[in-house]
Design an enzyme around this catalytic site. Structure first.
Site, short mmCIF file in Angstrom:
data_model
loop_
_atom_site.label_atom_id
_atom_site.label_comp_id
_atom_site.label_asym_id
_atom_site.label_seq_id
_atom_site.Cartn_x
_atom_site.Cartn_y
_atom_site.Cartn_z
N TRP A 2 0.25 7.88 -12.56
CA TRP A 2 0.30 6.60 -13.28
C TRP A 2 0.18 6.80 -14.78
O TRP A 2 0.88 6.14 -15.56
CB TRP A 2 -0.78 5.64 -12.76
N ASP A 19 -6.15 1.76 -17.97
CA ASP A 19 -5.61 1.20 -16.72
C ASP A 19 -6.73 1.32 -15.69
O ASP A 19 -7.11 2.42 -15.30
CB ASP A 19 -4.39 2.02 -16.30
N LYS A 39 -5.11 -3.91 -5.95
CA LYS A 39 -5.91 -2.81 -5.43
C LYS A 39 -7.30 -3.33 -5.05
O LYS A 39 -7.71 -3.24 -3.92
CB LYS A 39 -6.03 -1.68 -6.46
#
Ligand SMILES: *Cc1c(COP(=O)(O)O)cnc(C)c1O
Length: 360
Positions: free
Chosen positions: A101, A171, A195
């Site tokens: 990511w 993030d 998530k």
């Protein structure tokens, strides 16, 4: 009806109480005669939903008044572009590469300016967090970027990097609201909610006010400018209304559990059951350096791909779902987010013990 223990990395398990409440309000939300999916985002009922949701996440994270909370769309991945478009005034940023990511975010930012990859753990398949106490932070960097919890590899920054005064951007998709945070240490915190908070379709951005400006890169679309959404209180256009409503319910649920300090305690207790078992198992092995282990995503392997596949299949038959590791790394991964009950982790470990006995 029977529910499984769902160890998916995302979209992921939600608190059962929240799902039941949403079900009960599906046909008639509090006397409006319609569901939240069907109502105007300018209605009084929805205004109360979004205002309450914002206040509740502010309470949970202790967000100071000089930070704005934005409910946006486009997923976490859209932020990979939105962040440089809005924050790259000098067109320079430093990225710490701790997994796919962060890698993707850095690659996207490269479209807009110079990206310095100032640290990486790729040399050991991202199984650890690099030492970030004294990094070569670029003098003209607009920000330093991290992926705080690495969903795929199961690592977490236990200490934030020393950014030497530069703005920290994080993030937090897979560790959002899993433990208390000091928001003042960041310029911008963001995460896709699918998530650890709610349904896919909402991304929450918490941004310090001085970073919200009209001075964005030329060509930045109106919809990708933070100021657009900050000025309109996340109602510039139709927001992901139903998703925000569910997030709001999860915030209330978290408050009822005792807030983020209580969640941290619970999450540590849950993760310990699994890590303690992995540390003494003769069949399974955790893949992350112990000091950098995530409380949310726990990857593990047997070392034999066929045996891994057998485990995933038999676990599914036993009601333990989505334990297959990310397609890029293989093995297994148990995501044990806030809404995964302690009993779910115990059931997993019991199953692993049985599997170990049968297959060693
Ligand atoms: C899942 C995930 C993403 C991507 O999220 P999308 O909403 O699908 O774009 C980004 N970062 C992290 C840490 C993730 O876990």
């Amino acid at each position: 009806m029977s529910r499984v223990y769902n160890f998916s990395a995302g979209p992921a398990v939600l608190p059962e109480e929240v799902l039941k409440e949403a079900a009960a309000e599906m046909l008639d939300y509090r006397g409006t005669g319609m569901s939240v999916m069907e109502m105007s985002h300018r209605s009084k009922a929805f205004e109360e939903i979004i205002t309450t949701a914002e206040q509740d996440i502010r309470d949970l994270m202790n967000i100071p008044d000089n930070y704005r909370v934005l409910f946006l769309q486009g997923g976490a991945s859209q932020q990979f572009a939105m962040i440089p478009m809005n924050l790259m005034k000098n067109r320079v940023a430093d990225y710490i590469i701790t997994g796919q990511w962060a890698k993707k975010a850095a690659k996207e930012a490269e479209k807009y300016g110079k990206v310095n990859r100032i640290a990486s753990s790729e040399d050991k398949t991202f199984s650890y967090i690099p030492d970030c106490s004294d990094l070569p932070i670029s003098e003209d960097a607009d920000y330093v970027y991290i992926c705080e919890n690495n969903t795929i590899y199961g690592t977490k920054f236990k200490e934030l990097p020393n950014t030497k005064g530069k703005t920290l951007v994080a993030d937090v998709s897979s560790c959002f609201l899993s433990e208390p945070v000091d928001v003042t240490k960041y310029g911008l915190i963001y995460g896709g909610v699918q998530k650890n908070i709610g349904p896919a379709g909402v991304v929450i951005v918490i941004i310090r006010e001085d970073l919200i400006t009209e001075d964005v890169l030329p060509g930045t679309p109106t919809m990708l400018t933070y100021k657009t959404h900050a000025d309109a209180k996340s109602l510039y256009n139709t927001p992901p209304a139903y998703g925000i409503y569910i997030c709001g319910k999860v915030f209330k649920w978290l408050k009822a559990q005792g807030g983020l300090a209580a969640m941290k305690e619970r999450n540590e207790k849950k993760a310990k059951v699994l890590y303690d078992y992995l540390d003494q198992s003769r069949l399974f092995k955790g893949t992350v350096v112990p000091k950098d282990r995530s409380l949310m995503n726990v990857p593990f392997v047997t070392g034999d791909a066929d045996l891994d596949a057998k485990f995933v299949k038999e676990a599914k038959e036993a009601g333990l779902e989505n334990l297959k590791g990310h397609r890029t790394v293989g093995g297994m991964r148990a995501s044990i987010y806030n809404a995964m009950p302690y009993e779910g982790v115990v059931a997993l470990v019991d199953f692993m013990k049985k599997f170990e006995e049968e297959n060693l």
